[in-house]
Scaffold this active site. Structure first.
Site, PDB file in Angstrom:
ATOM      1  CG  ASN A   8      -4.512  -7.803  -5.404  1.00  0.00           C
ATOM      2  OD1 ASN A   8      -3.440  -8.347  -5.747  1.00  0.00           O
ATOM      3  ND2 ASN A   8      -4.965  -7.778  -4.155  1.00  0.00           N
ATOM      4  CE  LYS A  10      -7.333 -10.693  -4.134  1.00  0.00           C
ATOM      5  NZ  LYS A  10      -8.365 -10.968  -2.994  1.00  0.00           N
ATOM      6  CG  HIS A  94      -4.509  -7.694   0.360  1.00  0.00           C
ATOM      7  ND1 HIS A  94      -5.379  -8.832   0.840  1.00  0.00           N
ATOM      8  CD2 HIS A  94      -5.366  -7.103  -0.574  1.00  0.00           C
ATOM      9  CE1 HIS A  94      -6.458  -8.803   0.003  1.00  0.00           C
ATOM     10  NE2 HIS A  94      -6.294  -8.063  -0.894  1.00  0.00           N
ATOM     11  CD  GLU A  96      -6.597 -11.990  -0.063  1.00  0.00           C
ATOM     12  OE1 GLU A  96      -5.499 -12.202  -0.914  1.00  0.00           O
ATOM     13  OE2 GLU A  96      -7.715 -12.015  -0.487  1.00  0.00           O
ATOM     14  N   GLY A 171     -13.637 -11.019  -2.534  1.00  0.00           N
ATOM     15  CA  GLY A 171     -13.593 -12.407  -3.262  1.00  0.00           C
ATOM     16  C   GLY A 171     -14.961 -13.199  -2.803  1.00  0.00           C
ATOM     17  CB  SER A 209     -17.088  -8.331  -4.565  1.00  0.00           C
ATOM     18  OG  SER A 209     -16.653  -9.438  -3.795  1.00  0.00           O
TER      19      SER A 209
HETATM   20  P1  PGA Z   1     -11.942  -8.943  -4.960  1.00  0.00           P
HETATM   21  O1  PGA Z   1     -10.576  -8.859  -4.295  1.00  0.00           O
HETATM   22  O2  PGA Z   1     -12.134  -7.781  -6.114  1.00  0.00           O
HETATM   23  O3  PGA Z   1     -11.718 -10.317  -5.698  1.00  0.00           O
HETATM   24  O4  PGA Z   1     -12.971  -8.900  -3.905  1.00  0.00           O
HETATM   25  C1  PGA Z   1      -9.931  -7.296  -4.031  1.00  0.00           C
HETATM   26  C2  PGA Z   1      -8.967  -7.314  -3.112  1.00  0.00           C
HETATM   27  O5  PGA Z   1      -8.681  -8.335  -2.387  1.00  0.00           O
HETATM   28  O6  PGA Z   1      -7.811  -6.391  -3.427  1.00  0.00           O
END
Ligand code: PGA
Length: 247
Positions: A8, A10, A94, A96, A171, A209
């Site tokens: 992803n 983002k 997601h 977010e 994140g 993460s």
């Molecule tokens: P991350 O994000 O691996 O940076 O924690 C995962 C995601 O939000 O899909």
């Protein structure tokens, strides 16, 4: 079940850096990778990724889709447009999007429905915040989020991918332990089993993460069928090592 590793990106990338990353991934991947692999990229780069990944082992997708079919929805992108670019996947719900764009369980479910109608696999994200976990509400929250999708798409739920992404792990560098993740995945698996007879087709990814260091232990859990990778998917070496850990 064959595992699925999805990057992803983002809101990251540029024409130049994407070309470098995709070239490194295509060079580094074995002809037959240990897992299914995909990258979910910002809309403007779909054409670039379509061109760079055509004929190779990396599938591609988007990070959102409109809940509407077509028409006067300025700024939105429909599932049929994604289909035009050969998208195999689209992330919906997601955290977010839920957090910064007010997406409700119902909106997320309708987005999943639009994707399915266009022949695209929705990757439906569910997950609790730290406060919800502290209150002991994790199971309630993820089941409510998945139930909304099951309610709207019915038996087609066997065609989706689910991603369990604890909000507190996204994140932050604070990954859920394999045991914590497995416990929630087992809950989701049971919920799917009660909803459709062929639930075994549904892959449940872990996200939050995940990196080259913790991927193997997470992916070894019985109900963790892959990963949704944010930050670590932007570094070719790291992403390749996660894919290799899915063997
Ligand atoms: P991350 O994000 O691996 O940076 O924690 C995962 C995601 O939000 O899909």
């Amino acid at each position: 079940m064959r595992k699925l590793i999805v990057g992803n990106w983002k809101m990251n990338g540029s024409l130049l850096s994407n070309a470098d990353l995709l070239r490194a991934l295509r060079t580094g991947l074995p002809a037959e990778p240990a897992a299914d692999v995909a990258v979910c990229v910002p809309f403007p780069y779909l054409a670039q990724v379509q061109g760079a990944c055509a004929g190779g082992p990396i599938a591609w997708g988007a990070q959102d889709v409109s809940a509407h079919e077509a028409g006067a929805y300025t700024g939105e992108v429909s599932a049929s447009m994604l289909r035009d670019f050969g998208c195999r996947y689209v992330i919906v719900g997601h955290s977010e999007r839920r957090q910064y764009h007010g997406e409700t369980d119902d909106v997320v479910a309708r987005k999943a429905q639009r994707a399915l109608a266009a022949g695209i696999t929705p990757i439906v994200c569910v997950g609790e915040t730290q406060a919800q976990r502290d209150q002991g509400d994790t199971e309630f929250i993820v089941k409510r989020q998945l139930a909304a999708v099951i309610h709207v798409v019915g038996h087609c739920v066997s065609e989706i991918v689910v991603a369990y992404e604890p909000v507190w792990a996204i994140g932050t560098g604070r990954t859920a332990t394999p045991e914590q993740a497995q416990a929630v995945h087992a809950v989701l698996r049971a919920q799917l089993r009660a909803a459709v007879p062929n639930e075994r087709r549904v892959r449940i990814l872990y996200g939050g993460s995940m990196n080259a260091g913790n991927a193997a232990a997470l992916l070894a859990q019985p109900d963790i069928d892959g990963g949704l990778i944010g930050g670590a998917s932007l570094k070719a070496d790291e992403f390749l090592r996660i894919i290799a850990a899915a063997d």
